[in-house]
Design an enzyme around this catalytic site. Structure first.
Site, PDB file in Angstrom:
ATOM      1  N   ASP A  14     -29.456  -2.969  64.378  1.00  0.00           N
ATOM      2  CA  ASP A  14     -30.346  -2.749  63.276  1.00  0.00           C
ATOM      3  C   ASP A  14     -31.703  -1.471  63.647  1.00  0.00           C
ATOM      4  O   ASP A  14     -31.538  -0.629  62.678  1.00  0.00           O
ATOM      5  CB  ASP A  14     -30.618  -4.442  62.652  1.00  0.00           C
ATOM      6  CG  ASP A  14     -29.786  -4.195  61.714  1.00  0.00           C
ATOM      7  OD1 ASP A  14     -28.922  -4.023  61.729  1.00  0.00           O
ATOM      8  OD2 ASP A  14     -29.956  -5.946  61.444  1.00  0.00           O
ATOM      9  N   ARG A  94     -45.138 -12.466  63.888  1.00  0.00           N
ATOM     10  CA  ARG A  94     -45.053 -11.174  63.436  1.00  0.00           C
ATOM     11  C   ARG A  94     -46.158 -10.332  62.831  1.00  0.00           C
ATOM     12  O   ARG A  94     -46.539  -9.457  63.185  1.00  0.00           O
ATOM     13  CB  ARG A  94     -44.346 -11.269  61.493  1.00  0.00           C
ATOM     14  CG  ARG A  94     -42.855 -11.895  62.098  1.00  0.00           C
ATOM     15  CD  ARG A  94     -42.063 -11.155  62.933  1.00  0.00           C
ATOM     16  NE  ARG A  94     -40.723 -11.406  63.175  1.00  0.00           N
ATOM     17  CZ  ARG A  94     -40.010 -11.912  63.777  1.00  0.00           C
ATOM     18  NH1 ARG A  94     -40.261 -12.312  65.105  1.00  0.00           N
ATOM     19  NH2 ARG A  94     -38.680 -11.848  64.011  1.00  0.00           N
ATOM     20  N   ASP A 123     -39.588 -12.997  57.489  1.00  0.00           N
ATOM     21  CA  ASP A 123     -39.851 -12.227  58.712  1.00  0.00           C
ATOM     22  C   ASP A 123     -40.662 -11.142  57.405  1.00  0.00           C
ATOM     23  O   ASP A 123     -41.520 -10.424  57.743  1.00  0.00           O
ATOM     24  CB  ASP A 123     -39.213 -12.476  59.591  1.00  0.00           C
ATOM     25  CG  ASP A 123     -38.996 -13.038  60.660  1.00  0.00           C
ATOM     26  OD1 ASP A 123     -39.682 -13.489  60.455  1.00  0.00           O
ATOM     27  OD2 ASP A 123     -37.980 -13.614  61.092  1.00  0.00           O
ATOM     28  N   SER A 174     -28.373 -15.230  65.752  1.00  0.00           N
ATOM     29  CA  SER A 174     -29.730 -14.622  65.118  1.00  0.00           C
ATOM     30  C   SER A 174     -30.410 -15.393  65.676  1.00  0.00           C
ATOM     31  O   SER A 174     -30.507 -16.633  65.566  1.00  0.00           O
ATOM     32  CB  SER A 174     -29.677 -14.140  63.750  1.00  0.00           C
ATOM     33  OG  SER A 174     -31.163 -13.532  63.193  1.00  0.00           O
TER      34      SER A 174
HETATM   35  N1  ARG Z   1     -36.733 -19.865  59.637  1.00  0.00           N
HETATM   36  C1  ARG Z   1     -37.595 -19.388  60.677  1.00  0.00           C
HETATM   37  C2  ARG Z   1     -38.980 -18.690  60.773  1.00  0.00           C
HETATM   38  O1  ARG Z   1     -39.001 -18.103  59.415  1.00  0.00           O
HETATM   39  C3  ARG Z   1     -36.881 -18.072  61.910  1.00  0.00           C
HETATM   40  C4  ARG Z   1     -36.641 -16.872  61.914  1.00  0.00           C
HETATM   41  C5  ARG Z   1     -36.668 -16.566  63.252  1.00  0.00           C
HETATM   42  N2  ARG Z   1     -36.053 -14.927  62.876  1.00  0.00           N
HETATM   43  C6  ARG Z   1     -34.903 -14.332  63.180  1.00  0.00           C
HETATM   44  N3  ARG Z   1     -35.338 -12.924  63.220  1.00  0.00           N
HETATM   45  N4  ARG Z   1     -33.889 -14.356  63.396  1.00  0.00           N
HETATM   46  O2  ARG Z   1     -39.864 -18.331  61.206  1.00  0.00           O
END
Ligand code: ARG
Length: 399
Positions: A14, A94, A123, A174
């Site tokens: 991406d 992040r 995210d 993912s």
């Molecule tokens: N659900 C978790 C969170 O919001 C993990 C997110 C994982 N991110 C990803 N791009 N796969 O912190």
């Protein structure tokens, strides 16, 4: 001069496509910024890959130490677990990435910051709210949310333009990984009833068979040593991931509430986080004064929510950090844990700042506790209830 955009670059499909797509569609210059947060892959080749995708500049930063010190450390001292379970693996990385995106935007005179998140996740919230908190003048761009490509489309786009990618058409999961753990989503796990296939686990593959004891030393709430060896936090976490993971400890499978209103089935591996949180909570039991401890326990879920919801750089979070820091002054000492295949538990703790008083606690006859004090104290403690009960007519006929 073309508008300059700093992009949070992961080297994945991406963000590689995003470099070219933003350049072509929006006529901007893209500066790719990749951060090593301990995802366990060599990021050096990412610079060339970003340039190959069409970036005008590419920056690769090793932020592991900063990530551990300024983000994982505070969250650990706050015992931050979202919905009482998730140690905030992705949510913590992040803000450190955001800090560097904004810094690089200033360095390169960019007026916008872009990320490769979709519109469904947390995210995007963390990046965008974070960017606006640190650089309120910066524009935030989310190409993936706009282009409407399927995975197939993105691969075709990359192939047509000779953008270097390593993605295959089959993508099962993912995955987001850093020092603090690993998040695995999608594939068959989108059915919350389906058991995660063994193959999804990477950090918690059980290989160790013999029980083992480990000792974690803390100073002011921060882990500083492992089995008596002083280590910087990020190294300590790295080592612990290896040890604890080999016992298959630190897996988590849950359905969680995303900020955008979606319930999501998530699987995580966080071996070091699991053990350090357990050890830290335990040492607090030994060293925190009761009222301070109880108040802290009430604030911890709030802290975790703020982090999860992308409010790391907020005044409330700052104020809670001040509280947590003040609470940790005496949280120093050692915690002993026993690792066995599939489990880990605390088996002992000690501290120079211990509030445990043997003379008070012992059930031996020779204690220093004044038993007569208890009688009046307990009578007054129950006096209000006793009065209330009598009013309810709970007295027997004799009273
Ligand atoms: N659900 C978790 C969170 O919001 C993990 C997110 C994982 N991110 C990803 N791009 N796969 O912190």
């Amino acid at each position: 001069m073309a508008k300059r955009v700093v992009l949070a670059y992961s080297g994945g499909l991406d963000t590689s496509v995003a470099v070219r797509w933003m350049t072509e569609e929006w006529g901007v210059e893209v500066i790719a910024v990749a951060c090593d947060v301990g995802q366990g892959e060599d990021l050096a080749p990412l610079a060339d890959r970003a340039i190959g995708a069409g970036a005008v500049e590419a920056v690769v930063l090793d932020v592991r130490e900063e990530f551990a010190r300024d983000f994982v450390g505070p969250a650990l001292r706050a015992n931050a677990l979202y919905e009482n379970r998730y140690p905030l693996v992705s949510a913590l990385s992040r803000p450190v990435i955001t800090r560097h995106l904004v810094e690089q935007a200033r360095r390169f005179d960019a007026t916008a910051v872009a990320h490769g998140c979709t519109g469904k996740g947390n995210d995007q919230v963390r990046f965008e709210v974070g960017i606006r908190s640190l650089g309120p003048d910066l524009e935030v761009l989310a190409p993936v949310r706009e282009w409407g490509f399927t995975r197939e489309d993105s691969i075709a786009y990359a192939e047509q333009r000779g953008i270097p990618i390593s993605a295959t058409r089959e993508k099962l999961y993912s995955i987001d990984e850093n020092l603090w753990g690993r998040a695995i989503e999608c594939g068959e796990m989108e059915d919350p009833w389906a058991q995660p296939p063994e193959g999804v686990w990477a950090m918690t593959v059980p290989t160790a068979t013999d029980p083992r004891e480990i000792t974690v030393g803390f100073v002011a709430g921060t882990p500083v040593s492992l089995d008596g060896r002083s280590l910087p936090l990020y190294e300590l976490i790295g080592e612990l991931n290896g040890i604890v993971g080999s016992y298959g400890v630190g897996r988590l499978d849950m359905v969680e509430n995303r900020r955008v209103g979606i319930k999501s089935r998530e699987t995580y591996e966080a071996p070091a986080a699991t053990v350090l949180l357990e050890a830290h909570r335990d040492l607090e039991g030994l060293t925190l004064e009761r009222d301070l401890h109880h108040e802290k326990l009430r604030l911890e879920p709030r802290y975790a929510e703020l982090v999860y919801d992308g409010l790391w750089f907020s005044p409330l979070k700052d104020a809670l950090d001040a509280f947590v820091t003040a609470s940790q002054v005496h949280v120093s000492g050692e915690v002993r844990l026993l690792l066995e295949p599939g489990r880990c538990h605390v088996v002992g703790r000690r501290s120079d700042a211990s509030l445990y008083d043997y003379g008070l606690a012992t059930y031996d006859a020779e204690d220093s506790f004044n038993h007569a004090d208890a009688e009046g104290f307990v009578r007054l403690w129950g006096l209000g209830l006793q009065t209330w009960a009598a009013r309810q007519g709970r007295g027997g006929s004799a009273s």
